[in-house]
Design an enzyme around this catalytic site. Structure first.
Site, PDB file in Angstrom:
ATOM      1  N   GLU A 124       0.844  -1.212   0.000  1.00  0.00           N
ATOM      2  CA  GLU A 124       0.000   0.000   0.000  1.00  0.00           C
ATOM      3  C   GLU A 124       0.878   1.260   0.000  1.00  0.00           C
ATOM      4  OE1 GLU A 124      -2.456   0.823   3.512  1.00  0.00           O
ATOM      5  OE2 GLU A 124      -2.212   2.886   2.897  1.00  0.00           O
ATOM      6  N   THR A 159      -2.738   3.715   5.666  1.00  0.00           N
ATOM      7  CA  THR A 159      -4.116   3.692   6.195  1.00  0.00           C
ATOM      8  C   THR A 159      -4.271   2.848   7.460  1.00  0.00           C
ATOM      9  OG1 THR A 159      -4.640   1.825   4.768  1.00  0.00           O
ATOM     10  CG2 THR A 159      -5.211   4.014   3.941  1.00  0.00           C
TER      11      THR A 159
HETATM   12 FE1  F3S Z   1      -9.519  -0.284   3.462  1.00  0.00          FE
HETATM   13 FE2  F3S Z   1      -8.945   0.245   5.941  1.00  0.00          FE
HETATM   14 FE3  F3S Z   1      -9.841  -2.091   5.287  1.00  0.00          FE
HETATM   15  S1  F3S Z   1      -7.811   0.880   4.161  1.00  0.00           S
HETATM   16  S2  F3S Z   1      -9.029  -2.413   3.252  1.00  0.00           S
HETATM   17  S3  F3S Z   1     -10.980  -0.170   5.134  1.00  0.00           S
HETATM   18  S4  F3S Z   1      -8.278  -1.697   6.827  1.00  0.00           S
END
Ligand code: F3S
Length: 280
Positions: A124, A159
């Site tokens: 990522e 993230t």
């Molecule tokens: Fe997206 Fe956060 Fe899940 S970046 S894949 S919602 S852990």
């Protein structure tokens, strides 16, 4: 022995969405290629392989006409090239990852030096860096050796980082560079699912004698959950499956807390809970 599940745990919206997109594509096309594991979980990858999803490591290994981009994404310039080169692209990039990529590109186009807080080896983070179009640096520590002190500085996070660690990183970085910076933009790109799982794990850790974190050891958000629980001071074990539970851990324990990473399937969590119930 009381067993309590964290109120938020396991599959997040982005993972569910990515798996569904790949299942549908495999059903439609038979065999498809995925540029890396769709999510960092071996059980999920093995199940999708049975449906016809073959994992490849890079674009040079593409042999077919349908290629999937995993939830961790592919840098925006790379994705745009892929769409020109391959007849069908199944883009399973999580929308939260896409938001970080778009923010990075906007900052780059506006002339900012971008710092991405995260693990440089994570796919990522590599994709967000690629979206910085040559204006990004990845750092896990604030002592960054800039080639020249930035006047316009943008800071983003992977993230799935912990909010505490990102806050600490930003403070340390600003202590070092703020005197030279004219314009600063901090974008908290940690996703909602990560924040919710971390808050729930922290709460549960504070009333548990032992915490189990269920998930793949290669999953960033799973590892962050384990760090967070042990940081609260509670004995913590990261397990990938029920087979890894050791009865010795639970001797004299009254309250077991269970949480799981965002890429951990429900059935893996259920098997761990069932084994715990047998030990209780
Ligand atoms: Fe997206 Fe956060 Fe899940 S970046 S894949 S919602 S852990």
């Amino acid at each position: 022995m009381q067993i309590e599940r964290a109120r938020e745990m396991g599959f997040c919206f982005g993972v569910r969405r990515a798996i569904k997109l790949l299942e549908q594509a495999a059903q439609k096309h038979g065999t498809i290629e995925s540029l890396g594991a769709v999510v960092h979980n071996k059980q999920v990858v093995n199940r999708l392989a049975e449906l016809g999803v073959k994992v490849i490591n890079n674009t040079e290994q593409i042999k077919g006409n349908v290629v999937a981009v995993p939830s961790h994404g592919l840098g925006l310039p790379m994705l745009e090239k892929l769409k020109l080169d391959v007849p069908a692209v199944v883009d399973a990039t999580c929308p939260f990852v896409r938001r970080a990529q778009v923010s990075a590109r906007k900052l780059a186009h506006a002339g900012f030096q971008i710092v991405i807080f995260g693990d440089a080896e994570h796919s990522e983070v590599k994709a967000i860096l690629n979206s910085c179009e040559g204006h990004g640096i990845v750092a896990a520590e604030a002592n960054i050796a800039f080639s020249e002190p930035p006047k316009r500085l943008g800071v983003l996070s992977q993230t799935t980082q912990s909010t505490e660690r990102f806050g600490w990183f930003v403070k340390e970085l600003l202590d070092k560079v703020l005197s030279n910076v004219d314009e600063l933009r901090i974008i908290n790109t940690i996703c909602d699912a990560t924040k919710e799982r971390q808050t729930a794990a922290r709460e549960l850790s504070s009333r548990s004698d032992i915490m189990l974190v269920v998930g793949d050891v290669n999953s960033s958000n799973t590892r962050r959950l384990a760090e967070l629980c042990s940081g609260v001071g509670v004995e913590t074990h990261l397990v990938e499956s029920a087979d890894q539970l050791d009865a010795v851990w639970f001797k004299n324990k009254k309250h077991v807390g269970v949480t799981a990473g965002a890429s951990t399937p429900d059935d893996t969590i259920d098997l761990v809970i069932r084994k715990l119930q047998n030990l209780a």
